[in-house]
Design a protein around this motif. Structure first.
Motif, PDB file in Angstrom:
ATOM      1  N   THR A 562       0.904  -1.271  -0.214  1.00  0.00           N
ATOM      2  CA  THR A 562       0.175   0.087  -0.109  1.00  0.00           C
ATOM      3  C   THR A 562       0.913   1.044   0.047  1.00  0.00           C
ATOM      4  OG1 THR A 562      -2.024   0.939   0.865  1.00  0.00           O
ATOM      5  CG2 THR A 562      -0.120   0.142   2.521  1.00  0.00           C
ATOM      6  N   PRO A 563       0.649   2.248  -0.685  1.00  0.00           N
ATOM      7  CA  PRO A 563       1.496   3.481  -0.908  1.00  0.00           C
ATOM      8  C   PRO A 563       1.224   4.380   0.098  1.00  0.00           C
ATOM      9  CG  PRO A 563      -0.641   3.609  -2.434  1.00  0.00           C
ATOM     10  CD  PRO A 563      -0.504   2.398  -1.587  1.00  0.00           C
ATOM     11  N   ILE A 564       2.347   5.196   0.502  1.00  0.00           N
ATOM     12  CA  ILE A 564       2.186   6.371   1.412  1.00  0.00           C
ATOM     13  C   ILE A 564       3.297   7.237   1.053  1.00  0.00           C
ATOM     14  CG2 ILE A 564       3.725   5.168   3.072  1.00  0.00           C
ATOM     15  CD1 ILE A 564       1.851   6.412   5.295  1.00  0.00           C
ATOM     16  N   ARG A 565       3.016   8.584   1.191  1.00  0.00           N
ATOM     17  CA  ARG A 565       3.803   9.541   0.554  1.00  0.00           C
ATOM     18  C   ARG A 565       4.834   9.746   1.910  1.00  0.00           C
ATOM     19  NH1 ARG A 565       0.094  14.319  -1.547  1.00  0.00           N
ATOM     20  NH2 ARG A 565      -1.379  13.413  -2.941  1.00  0.00           N
ATOM     21  N   ARG A 566       6.029  10.262   1.417  1.00  0.00           N
ATOM     22  CA  ARG A 566       7.086  10.432   2.409  1.00  0.00           C
ATOM     23  C   ARG A 566       6.752  11.377   3.364  1.00  0.00           C
ATOM     24  NH1 ARG A 566      12.970  13.191   1.381  1.00  0.00           N
ATOM     25  NH2 ARG A 566      13.811  13.105   3.659  1.00  0.00           N
ATOM     26  N   GLY A 567       6.085  12.273   3.318  1.00  0.00           N
ATOM     27  CA  GLY A 567       5.799  13.248   4.366  1.00  0.00           C
ATOM     28  C   GLY A 567       4.830  12.802   5.459  1.00  0.00           C
ATOM     29  N   TYR A 568       4.112  11.521   5.014  1.00  0.00           N
ATOM     30  CA  TYR A 568       3.133  11.016   5.992  1.00  0.00           C
ATOM     31  C   TYR A 568       3.691   9.854   6.536  1.00  0.00           C
ATOM     32  CZ  TYR A 568      -0.104  14.653   4.246  1.00  0.00           C
ATOM     33  OH  TYR A 568      -0.456  15.786   3.930  1.00  0.00           O
ATOM     34  N   ALA A 569       4.511   9.114   5.848  1.00  0.00           N
ATOM     35  CA  ALA A 569       5.167   7.873   5.958  1.00  0.00           C
ATOM     36  C   ALA A 569       6.050   7.873   7.220  1.00  0.00           C
ATOM     37  CB  ALA A 569       6.231   7.391   4.971  1.00  0.00           C
ATOM     38  N   GLU A 570       7.155   8.945   7.304  1.00  0.00           N
ATOM     39  CA  GLU A 570       8.006   9.147   8.549  1.00  0.00           C
ATOM     40  C   GLU A 570       7.268   9.275   9.780  1.00  0.00           C
ATOM     41  OE1 GLU A 570      10.725  11.891   7.163  1.00  0.00           O
ATOM     42  OE2 GLU A 570      11.600  10.558   5.700  1.00  0.00           O
ATOM     43  N   PRO A 571       6.197  10.110   9.928  1.00  0.00           N
ATOM     44  CA  PRO A 571       5.515  10.371  11.228  1.00  0.00           C
ATOM     45  C   PRO A 571       4.614   9.105  11.581  1.00  0.00           C
ATOM     46  CG  PRO A 571       4.589  11.943   9.742  1.00  0.00           C
ATOM     47  CD  PRO A 571       5.842  11.471   9.061  1.00  0.00           C
ATOM     48  N   LEU A 697       1.905   1.115  -8.123  1.00  0.00           N
ATOM     49  CA  LEU A 697       1.628   0.895  -6.914  1.00  0.00           C
ATOM     50  C   LEU A 697       1.413   2.145  -6.069  1.00  0.00           C
ATOM     51  CD1 LEU A 697       5.676  -0.754  -6.529  1.00  0.00           C
ATOM     52  CD2 LEU A 697       3.450  -1.749  -6.067  1.00  0.00           C
ATOM     53  N   LEU A 698       0.853   2.896  -7.075  1.00  0.00           N
ATOM     54  CA  LEU A 698       0.245   4.049  -6.298  1.00  0.00           C
ATOM     55  C   LEU A 698      -1.249   3.853  -5.704  1.00  0.00           C
ATOM     56  CD1 LEU A 698       1.236   6.825  -8.939  1.00  0.00           C
ATOM     57  CD2 LEU A 698       2.291   6.535  -6.713  1.00  0.00           C
ATOM     58  N   THR A 699      -1.739   2.721  -5.877  1.00  0.00           N
ATOM     59  CA  THR A 699      -2.892   2.268  -5.206  1.00  0.00           C
ATOM     60  C   THR A 699      -2.537   0.607  -4.360  1.00  0.00           C
ATOM     61  OG1 THR A 699      -3.691   0.891  -7.258  1.00  0.00           O
ATOM     62  CG2 THR A 699      -4.236   3.169  -6.711  1.00  0.00           C
ATOM     63  N   THR A 700      -3.323   0.464  -3.457  1.00  0.00           N
ATOM     64  CA  THR A 700      -3.081  -0.770  -2.709  1.00  0.00           C
ATOM     65  C   THR A 700      -3.154  -1.820  -3.635  1.00  0.00           C
ATOM     66  OG1 THR A 700      -4.138   0.230  -0.660  1.00  0.00           O
ATOM     67  CG2 THR A 700      -3.842  -2.329  -0.916  1.00  0.00           C
ATOM     68  N   LYS A 701      -2.234  -2.866  -3.445  1.00  0.00           N
ATOM     69  CA  LYS A 701      -2.133  -4.082  -4.492  1.00  0.00           C
ATOM     70  C   LYS A 701      -1.825  -5.263  -3.614  1.00  0.00           C
ATOM     71  CE  LYS A 701       0.686  -5.745  -8.407  1.00  0.00           C
ATOM     72  NZ  LYS A 701      -0.542  -6.063  -9.240  1.00  0.00           N
ATOM     73  N   PRO A 702      -2.578  -6.400  -3.887  1.00  0.00           N
ATOM     74  CA  PRO A 702      -2.172  -7.609  -3.086  1.00  0.00           C
ATOM     75  C   PRO A 702      -1.180  -8.237  -3.812  1.00  0.00           C
ATOM     76  CG  PRO A 702      -4.548  -7.922  -4.553  1.00  0.00           C
ATOM     77  CD  PRO A 702      -4.063  -6.341  -4.342  1.00  0.00           C
ATOM     78  N   ILE A 703      -0.399  -9.031  -3.054  1.00  0.00           N
ATOM     79  CA  ILE A 703       0.554  -9.745  -3.720  1.00  0.00           C
ATOM     80  C   ILE A 703       0.616 -11.331  -3.388  1.00  0.00           C
ATOM     81  CG2 ILE A 703       2.300  -7.765  -3.918  1.00  0.00           C
ATOM     82  CD1 ILE A 703       3.487  -8.583  -1.116  1.00  0.00           C
TER      83      ILE A 703
END
Length: 719
Positions: A562-571, A697-703
């Protein structure tokens, strides 16, 4: 006929129940999926044997059939064959009324236990039986036609018995021994350790001092052998008083076993400790005598600096159950003085930082208000001077007011950590302070303390701490002030299963299955041998919570990227190695955190699914997987209904929520057990594994599980 609660009657005599047999048959035939199939005449047989209870409800229209319970019994055990309550009377205590009557009659008759078989896929039914303290004892395959898994559950009755009950209960699922007040771990001291204490210029003097401070802090008890007194007399200078002789008088003495090379125990120890030596020196023989004495008297072990002896510690513990350790085992891990700042409620900030002696007055005042006696503060709760060699101390401040305090020490060879903690229960930030300190403690356990046990000592009334601790997997029996947990601290895969299993058993006596099980649901039962020796079955979901932080990557377990932007991922994930000068967001205070995204992703976030977080390239992101966690639950929520409780456990707010799409509905995914990947898995690797491109990979993807295994192998290849 017995009058029951909620205007119910329970009928048990044949003359009473035969009137309702048609109702019982119709109910059972209508619900074969849950109750199974019984031939019609069997119900009459159970009624005649008075092994049928019929629940009747008193209504304004008269008595009505409300449910039934069919059972068999063979003293001293009984078995539930069927139990059913009519939907119109559920949530009104009907099922509990039936079962309580059954329990009471069997208890009065001296029965020991009740069994019930429940299909694993019946989630609601299993939740009911679990609440009724019917614990899973074994798992068995059902019939071939349905291919179900049947959980055989057992409830132990509180009746007089010749044999003790197993002790399986929700307060202590892993069968851990409760924390002790003080320590009864008596260690025998080798001569070299005592002489290290006497010689201040010796390199090991400070560690020896730390060891004796550990005893003063109730982490252990120390004893000497009678050989030490003899040794001191032989080396004493005539006419000169040796202060060491006076010092050892305060220590208890254990008679040392005589050396006989033909004695079986000493011969076995010789082979384990000095396998390459045929002829032993005087010191070698003394070492063996000390180890043999510890075994003979059931002591906790021997404390020594002898490297030859310490190298045999593992084999000695496996065979005899005693510890061979050095004074280093009690030394506190060095944590650099630091200050961490967190967003608190309203406008104030919370600061966690190292405690110095200048804070002693504030800590004394906090602990006194919370009911900790001064004698305990000075001897155990607030180590000062050289006592800090064996203790770590941190506090949480709101502005200039101390809200919480924690200290911890290694209780034994780094496998057990003894923590003491208290918060100002009247302060608005008490719950936040508790979360900060407990999370900090677990996160700062050294890598070598994998599968460490944490014993948490609390003052009498600390509801905020207890609530925060239980959410982190701590448990404790009713009436006990202390809590305890095991922190496994690892991601278990097919490659690492044996390593983590061995550590868990060695440090805590808790044994997982020999082979990693296959995944078939978060509520699947895992067979676990508790430290009390009893087998129990614990759901995968519960086991990961009890051993948190822990993730069981069982073969076949579903996973998503699942994707997340850097500014939100770190916190949100805390994976950045760079220190931020800004306060950590409130989300970092919580074990359960919220990932909010578009409504179309809901279908991917099933409970128990593994989440891999992909930091996108936007705003300088890494284009790599950076962390993983597990899904606890996911649900849709309208933007207008998202409140503080949703946002404070995420890193979004009412304004930034717009970045996850224009839809008024959002998927809120609750996740926990976050692990930062030891090695970030780059986009290039993901593409080669067929996990997608930068675009999809900009949307949630099952693997697939094969892809999951490859990712885990790269992410934790050096662990």
């Amino acid at each position: 006929m017995t009058k029951a609660a909620n205007s119910f009657h329970i009928l048990s005599r044949f003359g009473q129940t035969q009137v309702y047999l048609d109702h019982v048959r119709r109910a059972a035939d209508t619900h074969k999926e849950e109750l199974g199939f019984l031939p019609g005449k069997v119900y009459d047989e159970f009624a005649r044997k008075e092994c049928l209870y019929v629940l009747v409800a008193d209504t304004p229209q008269g008595s009505k059939y409300a449910g039934h319970l069919i059972f068999s019994q063979s003293y001293p055990t009984a078995k539930v064959i069927q139990m059913y309550t009519d939907p119109g009377f559920r949530r009104n205590g009907a099922a509990t009324t039936l079962l309580n009557r059954f329990k009471a009659e069997l208890t009065d008759a001296g029965f020991t236990s009740i069994y019930a078989g429940v299909a694993e896929d019946l989630a609601t039914a299993n939740a009911f039986w679990e609440r009724q303290q019917f614990h899973v004892q074994r798992i068995k395959k059902g019939g071939e036609s349905r291919k179900r898994v049947i959980l055989h559950r057992c409830h132990e009755l509180d009746s007089p018995q010749l044999f003790p009950r197993s002790g399986l209960n929700k307060h202590n699922p892993l069968g851990l021994q409760p924390p002790k007040v003080g320590s009864d771990l008596l260690f025998l001291l080798d001569l070299n350790v005592v002489f290290d204490l006497a010689g201040p210029r010796r390199a090991r003097h400070e560690k020896a001092v730390g060891l004796f401070q550990a005893e003063r802090s109730n982490l252990c008890r120390l004893a000497i052998s009678d050989e030490l007194r003899t040794e001191l007399k032989e080396t004493a200078t005539p006419g000169k008083i040796d202060p060491m002789e006076g010092f050892i008088d305060i220590l208890p003495e254990v008679p040392l076993r005589k050396y006989d090379p033909l004695e079986p125990l000493l011969a076995e120890l010789h082979a384990l400790v000095f396998p390459e030596k045929e002829k032993l020196s005087r010191n070698d023989k003394s070492d063996l005598r000390h180890i043999a004495t510890a075994v003979q008297h059931g002591l906790a072990g021997l404390i020594t600096n002898d490297e030859s002896v310490l190298s045999a510690a593992r084999s000695i513990k496996d065979k005899y159950g005693i510890e061979l350790i050095s004074p280093d085992a009690f030394m506190a891990a060095r944590i650099e003085p630091q200050t961490n700042t967190f967003e608190g409620h309203e406008d104030f900030e919370l600061r966690l930082h190292h405690v110095d002696n200048e804070h002693s007055e504030a800590i004394h005042a906090l602990l006194k208000v919370q009911g900790v006696p001064t004698s305990q503060v000075t001897t155990a709760w607030l180590p000062t001077g050289l006592n800090t060699l064996v203790a770590t101390r941190f506090g949480v401040w709101a502005t200039n007011e101390l809200v919480g305090y924690i200290t911890w020490s290694n209780a034994l060879a780094t496998a057990t950590v003894l923590a003491r903690m208290a918060v100002n229960t009247k302060h608005a930030a008490a719950a936040d302070a508790a979360r900060i300190m407990l999370t900090f403690l677990i996160d700062r356990l050294p890598a070598e303390t994998s599968a460490a046990r944490i014993d948490l000592e609390l003052p009498g009334s600390q509801p905020a701490v207890r609530e925060a601790a239980i959410k982190l997997g701590f448990r404790g029996a009713s009436g006990q002030e202390g809590l305890y947990k095991v922190a496994l601290g690892g991601v278990l895969t097919a490659h690492t299963w044996a390593v983590h299993r061995e550590r868990l058993e060695r440090n805590n006596g808790v044994r997982l299955p020999d082979q990693i099980p296959h995944f078939h649901g978060p509520d699947q039962q895992i067979a676990v041998i508790g430290s009390d020796g009893d087998q129990r079955f614990i759901t995968l979901d519960d086991l990961e919570s009890l051993l948190a932080p822990a993730l069981f990557c069982l073969p076949g377990r579903p996973a998503v990227i699942t994707p997340i932007r850097r500014g939100y991922a770190e916190p949100l994930l805390g994976h950045s190695a760079q220190t931020s000068f800004l306060p950590s967001p409130r989300a970092t205070l919580f074990r359960d955190r919220h990932y909010i995204c578009a409504p179309t992703s809901l279908r991917h976030f099933k409970r128990g699914t593994l989440m891999f977080f992909y930091e996108s390239t936007r705003n300088g992101g890494r284009a790599a997987l950076v962390a993983m966690a597990r899904v606890r639950q996911a649900y849709l929520k309208h933007c207008n209904d998202l409140g503080d409780e949703d946002f404070e456990q995420s890193v979004l707010n009412g304004k930034t929520i717009k970045i996850v799409g224009k839809s008024v509905l959002k998927t809120v995914t609750v996740f926990d057990n976050i692990f930062v990947l030891s090695r970030a898995v780059p986009l290039k690797t993901l593409v080669s594994l067929g996990c997608g491109s930068a675009t999809n990979l900009l949307t949630t993807k099952p693997i697939s599980f094969v892809q999951t295994q490859a990712i885990l192998q790269e992410a934790f290849s050096n662990d």
